[in-house]
Write a protein that holds these residues in place. Sequence first.
Motif, short mmCIF file in Angstrom:
data_model
loop_
_atom_site.label_atom_id
_atom_site.label_comp_id
_atom_site.label_asym_id
_atom_site.label_seq_id
_atom_site.Cartn_x
_atom_site.Cartn_y
_atom_site.Cartn_z
N UNK A 164 0.81 -1.23 0.00
CA UNK A 164 0.00 0.00 0.00
C UNK A 164 0.84 1.28 0.00
N UNK A 165 1.95 1.28 0.74
CA UNK A 165 2.81 2.48 0.77
C UNK A 165 3.32 2.78 -0.64
N UNK A 166 3.75 1.75 -1.30
CA UNK A 166 4.28 1.86 -2.67
C UNK A 166 3.22 2.45 -3.61
N UNK A 167 2.00 1.94 -3.49
CA UNK A 167 0.93 2.45 -4.35
C UNK A 167 0.67 3.94 -4.07
N UNK A 168 0.72 4.31 -2.80
CA UNK A 168 0.47 5.71 -2.46
C UNK A 168 1.58 6.62 -2.94
N UNK A 169 2.82 6.19 -2.76
CA UNK A 169 3.94 7.02 -3.23
C UNK A 169 3.87 7.19 -4.74
N UNK A 170 3.54 6.13 -5.44
CA UNK A 170 3.49 6.21 -6.89
C UNK A 170 2.36 7.14 -7.35
N UNK A 171 1.20 7.03 -6.69
CA UNK A 171 0.08 7.94 -7.03
C UNK A 171 0.52 9.39 -6.86
N UNK A 172 1.20 9.65 -5.74
CA UNK A 172 1.65 11.01 -5.48
C UNK A 172 2.66 11.46 -6.54
N UNK A 173 3.52 10.56 -6.92
CA UNK A 173 4.52 10.91 -7.94
C UNK A 173 3.82 11.32 -9.24
N UNK A 174 2.80 10.58 -9.66
CA UNK A 174 2.07 10.94 -10.88
C UNK A 174 1.42 12.32 -10.71
N UNK A 175 0.91 12.60 -9.51
CA UNK A 175 0.30 13.92 -9.27
C UNK A 175 1.32 15.04 -9.45
N UNK A 176 2.52 14.81 -8.93
CA UNK A 176 3.57 15.84 -9.07
C UNK A 176 3.94 16.02 -10.55
N UNK A 177 3.97 14.91 -11.26
CA UNK A 177 4.29 14.96 -12.69
C UNK A 177 3.22 15.76 -13.45
#
Length: 240
Positions: A164-177
């Motif tokens: 779950x942590x990995x999924x959340x970090x990745x979601x956030x990364x896409x938002x920053x992008x």
Amino acid sequence: MFQPFLQHLEKELFSRFHLIDRPIDPELEFKISQRSKNPAMIESWCYECPQFRKIRYTYINAGATAQIFNSVIYPNHQYDLPLLGIDFLAFGQKKILVVLDFQPLFRDPDYLKKYIEPMAPIRKKYNDLAQDLEMKFYDANQYFSPYLLFARTNPQTVIEQLFPAYQEYIQLYWQLVEKAEPKTDSTEVERIIKAQKDYDQYSAERDPASGLFKSYFGHEWSEEFLHKFLFEDSVPVPVK
Ligand code: BLA
């Protein structure tokens, strides 16, 4: 152990971005070693798209001996975004090391506020995965953020917390992008090019994986993999 992490990343990437294949030298793309107790396979993938100039990930599968998932996403040179860095390693069930970070290219307060502070709320939910371990190979103050996940852990925590942590970090990364605005000023772009290049050189020189690659696949293959695929903007340091 980390196959679901690879599949998640792949699914995300293909559904969100127009990926173009970046061909990998066939010698480096896939290799099997018979040297270890269990045969070791290493396989890599590489893509690009308008937002990212290089997306690479590698899976090492040596059965019960070793399972490793490693990935770096390099934004296009017009974006000063941090790199997405993933390094998940399992040597049997006992030694599991996981590292996940938005790897900052710069360290000024505005930069950290924009790209690193947003990680804080996610990081706070996963204390078990942020253990403040000492780094022996790298300098924690260079290309690592204060909100990285870095832990020695166990299979249960990998499934219950890391995923779950990995999924959340990745979601956030896409938002920053999504929010990022491309730089057009050539001085700014040059600064990003240099920072990404310095990251490759630094990483190639410090990478604790080179010993592991050498033991599985030999010296020559390992050097090529390091400098022609993983960190291709690095140059080998001449031996005295
Ligand atoms: C540590 N990473 C390691 C180690 C290995 C790898 C073998 C040492 C584990 C040990 O303690 O015995 C493996 N590194 C790899 C592999 C590749 C690689 C297989 O580059 C390439 C396929 N490392 C990264 C990225 C990050 C990273 C992107 O490649 C950032 C998230 C972090 N790896 C990282 C850190 C450590 C580590 C922080 C601990 C090193 C230390 O103590 O300084």
